[in-house]
Design a protein around this motif. Structure first.
Motif, PDB file in Angstrom:
ATOM      1  N   PHE A 187       0.816  -1.181   0.086  1.00 45.26           N
ATOM      2  CA  PHE A 187       0.106   0.025  -0.062  1.00 45.26           C
ATOM      3  C   PHE A 187       0.833   1.281   0.112  1.00 45.26           C
ATOM      4  O   PHE A 187       1.803   1.381   0.726  1.00 45.26           O
ATOM      5  CB  PHE A 187      -0.857  -0.066   1.296  1.00 45.26           C
ATOM      6  CG  PHE A 187      -2.108  -0.695   1.098  1.00 45.26           C
ATOM      7  CD1 PHE A 187      -3.153  -0.521   0.282  1.00 45.26           C
ATOM      8  CD2 PHE A 187      -2.365  -1.880   1.940  1.00 45.26           C
ATOM      9  CE1 PHE A 187      -4.312  -1.248   0.072  1.00 45.26           C
ATOM     10  CE2 PHE A 187      -3.423  -2.681   1.871  1.00 45.26           C
ATOM     11  CZ  PHE A 187      -4.348  -2.439   1.044  1.00 45.26           C
ATOM     12  N   ALA A 188       0.721   2.164  -0.820  1.00 41.52           N
ATOM     13  CA  ALA A 188       1.589   3.400  -1.015  1.00 41.52           C
ATOM     14  C   ALA A 188       0.564   4.445  -1.652  1.00 41.52           C
ATOM     15  O   ALA A 188      -0.231   4.180  -2.747  1.00 41.52           O
ATOM     16  CB  ALA A 188       2.723   3.179  -1.529  1.00 41.52           C
ATOM     17  N   ASP A 189       0.983   5.711  -1.288  1.00 39.05           N
ATOM     18  CA  ASP A 189       0.203   6.831  -2.143  1.00 39.05           C
ATOM     19  C   ASP A 189       1.013   7.295  -3.287  1.00 39.05           C
ATOM     20  O   ASP A 189       1.858   8.027  -3.362  1.00 39.05           O
ATOM     21  CB  ASP A 189      -0.324   7.825  -1.309  1.00 39.05           C
ATOM     22  CG  ASP A 189      -1.154   8.973  -2.074  1.00 39.05           C
ATOM     23  OD1 ASP A 189      -1.336   8.807  -2.977  1.00 39.05           O
ATOM     24  OD2 ASP A 189      -1.107   9.992  -1.286  1.00 39.05           O
ATOM     25  N   ILE A 190       0.802   6.635  -4.275  1.00 37.78           N
ATOM     26  CA  ILE A 190       1.525   6.782  -5.796  1.00 37.78           C
ATOM     27  C   ILE A 190       1.311   8.265  -6.244  1.00 37.78           C
ATOM     28  O   ILE A 190       2.148   8.840  -6.691  1.00 37.78           O
ATOM     29  CB  ILE A 190       1.402   5.613  -6.724  1.00 37.78           C
ATOM     30  CG1 ILE A 190       1.882   4.360  -6.097  1.00 37.78           C
ATOM     31  CG2 ILE A 190       2.489   5.965  -8.051  1.00 37.78           C
ATOM     32  CD1 ILE A 190       3.251   4.208  -5.402  1.00 37.78           C
ATOM     33  N   ASN A 191      -0.036   8.518  -6.553  1.00 40.00           N
ATOM     34  CA  ASN A 191      -0.465   9.795  -7.199  1.00 40.00           C
ATOM     35  C   ASN A 191      -0.625  10.912  -6.168  1.00 40.00           C
ATOM     36  O   ASN A 191      -0.842  12.061  -6.748  1.00 40.00           O
ATOM     37  CB  ASN A 191      -1.524   9.523  -8.020  1.00 40.00           C
ATOM     38  CG  ASN A 191      -2.903   9.318  -7.249  1.00 40.00           C
ATOM     39  OD1 ASN A 191      -2.890   8.820  -5.870  1.00 40.00           O
ATOM     40  ND2 ASN A 191      -3.969   9.219  -7.783  1.00 40.00           N
ATOM     41  N   GLY A 192      -0.449  10.799  -4.840  1.00 38.83           N
ATOM     42  CA  GLY A 192      -0.270  11.817  -4.014  1.00 38.83           C
ATOM     43  C   GLY A 192      -1.591  12.610  -3.771  1.00 38.83           C
ATOM     44  O   GLY A 192      -1.833  13.747  -3.226  1.00 38.83           O
ATOM     45  N   ASP A 193      -2.712  11.648  -4.053  1.00 45.76           N
ATOM     46  CA  ASP A 193      -4.090  12.099  -3.449  1.00 45.76           C
ATOM     47  C   ASP A 193      -4.553  12.222  -2.242  1.00 45.76           C
ATOM     48  O   ASP A 193      -5.775  12.441  -1.558  1.00 45.76           O
ATOM     49  CB  ASP A 193      -4.888  11.693  -4.467  1.00 45.76           C
ATOM     50  CG  ASP A 193      -5.410  10.351  -4.413  1.00 45.76           C
ATOM     51  OD1 ASP A 193      -4.520   9.540  -3.583  1.00 45.76           O
ATOM     52  OD2 ASP A 193      -6.220   9.642  -4.910  1.00 45.76           O
ATOM     53  N   GLY A 194      -3.720  11.623  -1.311  1.00 44.62           N
ATOM     54  CA  GLY A 194      -4.276  11.192   0.141  1.00 44.62           C
ATOM     55  C   GLY A 194      -4.617  10.094   0.315  1.00 44.62           C
ATOM     56  O   GLY A 194      -4.958   9.773   1.624  1.00 44.62           O
ATOM     57  N   TYR A 195      -4.755   9.115  -0.855  1.00 45.25           N
ATOM     58  CA  TYR A 195      -5.650   7.874  -0.414  1.00 45.25           C
ATOM     59  C   TYR A 195      -4.442   6.561  -0.988  1.00 45.25           C
ATOM     60  O   TYR A 195      -3.765   6.845  -2.027  1.00 45.25           O
ATOM     61  CB  TYR A 195      -6.731   7.565  -1.416  1.00 45.25           C
ATOM     62  CG  TYR A 195      -7.912   8.538  -0.557  1.00 45.25           C
ATOM     63  CD1 TYR A 195      -8.644   8.075   0.267  1.00 45.25           C
ATOM     64  CD2 TYR A 195      -7.966   9.815  -1.068  1.00 45.25           C
ATOM     65  CE1 TYR A 195      -9.594   8.689   1.004  1.00 45.25           C
ATOM     66  CE2 TYR A 195      -8.973  10.640  -0.409  1.00 45.25           C
ATOM     67  CZ  TYR A 195      -9.955  10.110   0.604  1.00 45.25           C
ATOM     68  OH  TYR A 195     -10.649  10.982   1.190  1.00 45.25           O
TER      69      TYR A 195
END
Length: 562
Positions: A187-195
């Motif tokens: 699990f990681a926030d790849i696109n930086g949208d907070g999810y």
């Protein structure tokens, strides 16, 4: 895992190659078969100053669980793939719990004093059915409770945490389809949208009708290596505020990889504020997916992380990010097959890495087959040490190599101020804790909140091994729990910089790494003799920064993004 049988490259009549046929037909340097049974020559004087660092406390902790290998013997490549485990706080009581992954799922609730209670039935874990192998841990819907994704052969399950009381399989409604052969995931926030997003590594194309099921080695039927099978396609799912996931594997060019993935680890290794994905592949070049904002570029080969320092591929299994020399740049370690260097790729900056395993004492110091691998500062001296879970891939290896074994001893290497790693297994781990196992998954975490990192190892043909850290005369420490607001709730992906005693330590918030396992999300920093941190700086994945001054050591610290 390495191949066990070669075809059409070398003549089987060449006696010089008889022993190497077991482990494949690559051109990497191989030691003698007998070297895979002992590493005592690498053991230094007792560095634990009065006692073992780790003690096996599995039984006294209340953990009763056994993994078994299904089917008849000899076992094939699927039967020996192994299992994972996790440290997580599923009910937010501040104490780590234990997840054991297999066809029979188990969850044990920790009380913070070292005792665990089986809560598999009341949480719904025992009702799950599937060929489950590994796990990823993260709060994908930002409700404050950690969720779980289970990798599987011909399956998989996204488990939504119901306010710390139970878990519900929401795979179908969330848009996560079954995978062909899921191994490690992150699990990681790849696109930086907070999810949080989800990356699932898949291994090879294999089923009951696949030919071959077993291979012949010196007249002995045994499991075949990965070179006999084509790679499965890994998958990348983008999370959202609705709790739904979208398959963006091709859109983000996450399919442009070598394949046969066994290990996944994500980190912002270049300080760009973006999360990048490192993939350990089995007898294929390693992948490094650099996040370009709208897609990935596979820079594995150009970065220097695809091969070892001799230009060879390796049996990449476990993998982990960590700044081992405290130079402010995150480095990469990869667990590999027997007699291969356990590669430590030093981050040289500018997106380039150098394999320093030989100069650091990790080649050929590790003659066994390494699956689980994690950085941890077990003695809190400020430098990351490395723990390995070992076990062969062939259950009948002793019939082929008389001096080799299926069960192998775990290993602990102490970091000597970033200049060299010294094996301390026999002096730092008690006799029960270092017994030979079919080592696969490995997780780390401070389950009794005493400031010392503990470990959990998988024996895929036996019981788990819970190692309590009882290192005498340890240094001071800081444990940081992150709570995101604009960033994901867990703070996964954040970089934590600690200025203390005139030095700066860089650590990152993650639960992934190792092999099919998940670890404590709290950021642990060993600080040696320093009693006060001048400054703690959190670089959130959202781009925000939080600075806290004059932080005392030996206490937990919670940092909220706002």
């Amino acid at each position: 895992m390495r191949p066990t049988y070669c075809v059409g490259v070398f003549s089987f009549a060449v006696t010089l190659l008889i022993s190497s046929l077991l482990i494949g037909c690559d051109n990497s340097a191989q030691g003698k078969a007998g070297e895979a049974t002992t590493s005592k020559a690498n053991q230094p004087e007792d560095t634990s100053a009065g006692g073992n660092a780790f003690r096996d406390v599995t039984k006294e902790a209340g953990i009763s669980y056994t993994w078994t290998a299904p089917g008849k013997r000899p076992l094939n490549i699927l039967q020996t793939i192994g299992n994972g485990c996790a440290f997580l706080d599923y009910d937010n009581d501040g104490n780590l719990d234990i997840l054991l992954v297999g066809p029979k799922m188990a969850l044990y609730k920790g009380d913070g004093t070292g005792k665990f209670t089986d809560v598999s039935q009341e949480t719904g874990m025992s009702a799950l059915q599937g060929y489950f192998l590994g796990c990823a841990v993260g709060d994908y819907n930002n409700d404050g409770f950690v969720d779980i994704y289970l990798t599987a052969y011909r399956g998989g399950a996204l488990l939504q945490n119901q306010s710390g009381k139970a878990f519900t399989d929401v795979s179908k409604s969330a848009g996560i389809p079954p995978q062909q052969w899921g191994t490690s995931a992150s699990f990681a926030d790849i696109n930086g949208d907070g999810y949080l997003d989800l990356f699932v590594g898949n291994y090879v194309i294999f089923g009951p009708d696949t030919d071959p099921q077993l291979c012949d080695n010196q007249g002995v039927k045994t499991s075949c290596g990965p070179r006999f099978y084509k790679p499965e396609q890994s998958a990348f799912f983008m999370g959202s505020a609705t709790g739904k996931f979208t398959d963006v594997t091709k859109q983000w060019k996450a399919h442009m990889v070598e394949g046969k993935a066994l290990g996944i680890a994500v980190a912002d290794y270049d300080g760009s504020g973006k999360q990048h994905i490192a993939i350990a592949n089995d007898e294929m070049p390693g992948d490094l997916l650099q996040n370009k904002g709208q897609g990935f570029e596979n820079v594995g080969k150009m970065s220097g992380t695809a091969y070892d320092d001799a230009g060879n591929v390796h049996g990449g299994m476990g993998i982990d990010w960590g700044d081992y020399d405290n130079d402010g740049k995150t480095d990469l370690v990869v667990g590999t097959f027997q007699n291969e260097p356990k590669n430590i790729y030093h981050n040289d900056g500018e997106g380039l890495f150098t394999d320093r395993s030989a100069m650091l004492g990790m080649a050929p110091a590790t003659p066994w087959v390494t699956f689980g691998i994690k950085w941890l500062d077990y003695d809190n001296d400020g430098f990351l040490d490395v723990l390995l879970a070992n076990g062969h891939v062939q259950d009948n290896i002793a019939e082929i190599e008389k001096t080799n074994t299926y069960r192998q001893m775990p290993q602990l290497f102490r970091n000597e101020a970033g200049e060299r790693f010294t094996e301390v297994t026999t002096t730092a781990i008690d006799e029960s804790g270092r017994r030979p196992i079919v080592g696969r998954g490995l997780a780390i975490g401070d389950y009794d909140n005493d400031g010392k990192m503990d470990a959990l190892l998988v024996d895929s043909e036996g019981s788990p091994v819970l190692l309590h850290n009882e290192t005498p005369n340890t240094g001071n420490w800081l444990s940081v729990k992150l709570v995101g607001s604009k960033s994901n709730k867990d703070g996964i992906g954040a970089r934590v910089e600690v200025m203390a005693g005139g030095k700066t330590y860089l650590r990152h918030c993650t639960t992934d790494g190792s092999y099919m396992s998940a670890s404590d999300k709290r950021v642990h920093i060993g600080l040696g003799s320093v009693s006060l941190c001048e400054m703690v700086t959190v670089h959130w994945s959202s781009g925000k920064k939080t600075v806290i001054k004059e932080v005392p050591t030996n206490k937990p610290l919670t940092v909220e993004e706002n």
